[in-house]
Write a protein that holds these residues in place. Sequence first.
Motif, PDB file in Angstrom:
ATOM      1  N   SER A   1      52.820  46.738  38.977  1.00  0.00           N
ATOM      2  CA  SER A   1      51.575  46.334  38.341  1.00  0.00           C
ATOM      3  C   SER A   1      51.389  44.834  38.549  1.00  0.00           C
ATOM      4  O   SER A   1      52.304  44.124  38.998  1.00  0.00           O
ATOM      5  N   ASP A   2      50.215  44.329  38.194  1.00  0.00           N
ATOM      6  CA  ASP A   2      49.983  42.889  38.264  1.00  0.00           C
ATOM      7  C   ASP A   2      50.952  42.161  37.330  1.00  0.00           C
ATOM      8  O   ASP A   2      51.412  41.053  37.644  1.00  0.00           O
ATOM      9  N   ASP A   3      51.265  42.765  36.186  1.00  0.00           N
ATOM     10  CA  ASP A   3      52.207  42.151  35.243  1.00  0.00           C
ATOM     11  C   ASP A   3      53.598  42.033  35.853  1.00  0.00           C
ATOM     12  O   ASP A   3      54.316  41.055  35.592  1.00  0.00           O
TER      13      ASP A   3
ATOM     14  N   CYS B   1      45.902  47.435  47.038  1.00  0.00           N
ATOM     15  CA  CYS B   1      46.350  46.648  45.880  1.00  0.00           C
ATOM     16  C   CYS B   1      47.866  46.726  45.741  1.00  0.00           C
ATOM     17  O   CYS B   1      48.547  45.708  45.512  1.00  0.00           O
ATOM     18  N   MET B   2      48.415  47.919  45.874  1.00  0.00           N
ATOM     19  CA  MET B   2      49.853  48.098  45.735  1.00  0.00           C
ATOM     20  C   MET B   2      50.600  47.377  46.854  1.00  0.00           C
ATOM     21  O   MET B   2      51.621  46.711  46.618  1.00  0.00           O
TER      22      MET B   2
ATOM     23  N   PHE C   1      46.842  35.388  44.798  1.00  0.00           N
ATOM     24  CA  PHE C   1      47.071  36.805  44.494  1.00  0.00           C
ATOM     25  C   PHE C   1      46.036  37.323  43.505  1.00  0.00           C
ATOM     26  O   PHE C   1      45.449  38.387  43.710  1.00  0.00           O
ATOM     27  N   VAL C   2      45.808  36.591  42.433  1.00  0.00           N
ATOM     28  CA  VAL C   2      44.854  37.012  41.406  1.00  0.00           C
ATOM     29  C   VAL C   2      43.457  37.170  42.002  1.00  0.00           C
ATOM     30  O   VAL C   2      42.752  38.146  41.717  1.00  0.00           O
ATOM     31  N   GLU C   3      43.056  36.228  42.844  1.00  0.00           N
ATOM     32  CA  GLU C   3      41.731  36.303  43.455  1.00  0.00           C
ATOM     33  C   GLU C   3      41.613  37.518  44.378  1.00  0.00           C
ATOM     34  O   GLU C   3      40.592  38.216  44.373  1.00  0.00           O
ATOM     35  N   ALA C   4      42.654  37.766  45.166  1.00  0.00           N
ATOM     36  CA  ALA C   4      42.622  38.897  46.099  1.00  0.00           C
ATOM     37  C   ALA C   4      42.595  40.226  45.352  1.00  0.00           C
ATOM     38  O   ALA C   4      41.820  41.133  45.692  1.00  0.00           O
ATOM     39  N   ILE C   5      43.445  40.351  44.330  1.00  0.00           N
ATOM     40  CA  ILE C   5      43.487  41.579  43.541  1.00  0.00           C
ATOM     41  C   ILE C   5      42.156  41.805  42.831  1.00  0.00           C
ATOM     42  O   ILE C   5      41.641  42.937  42.775  1.00  0.00           O
TER      43      ILE C   5
END
Length: 202
Positions: free
Chosen positions: A185-187, A91-92, A31-35
């Motif tokens: 959000s990512d958080d 992203c959302m 997820f982090v890499e894609a975002i």
Amino acid sequence: TKGNEGSMAVINFDFAGWQYEQAIETLRIGFVEAISTLERQIAGKRDEIMHYEESVKNGGDPIGEWDEDGAMLWDQSQLLEFEATTLESACMSLRKAMVIQLYHLWERAVRVAVKGKSSDDHKALVAKLAEAGCIVHSQLDAVQHLVNTLKHGSGRSGNKLLSSWPELVITTIRFSDWYERIALSDDHVGKVAEIVAASYPR
């Protein structure tokens, strides 16, 4: 020592628990890499907009299309803004897909851990965890409300989410369905990962 030849130490290793934690971490890394990739593209579009507008302001030729009366149909700045907005929407969508996947991972893993039935719903799984001595995270129900709202877009789940995790719901703008009313959000995604990780028997 004498008399212990051939004896083996018992290793108390919870393979299923380790596998569950690894699955969550793998999802998180992906997820982090894609975002990050999408956010770099968004930043690139914003830079292009700024450079284009500065160029036109300094006498450069505008890029776009105008009708026969000279009214602008579109210009490069609008096109780039549309592309940036599309990336932000992606992203959302990715965040929403991620929380659904995390919750389903929890469901499947817990059903195996407590030897549950395929028909066991959220409430039944939480009850069986309690019987096994596992107290789930206090916000696990809110995660279920979130996932059900995203999957079904229903007001019933949405209103539960409004009570259990209100900051996720946009109330200032009316949308056609509840899926669009949810802003993550990512958080928030990280929090969901934390909640499902803490709601598994140890």
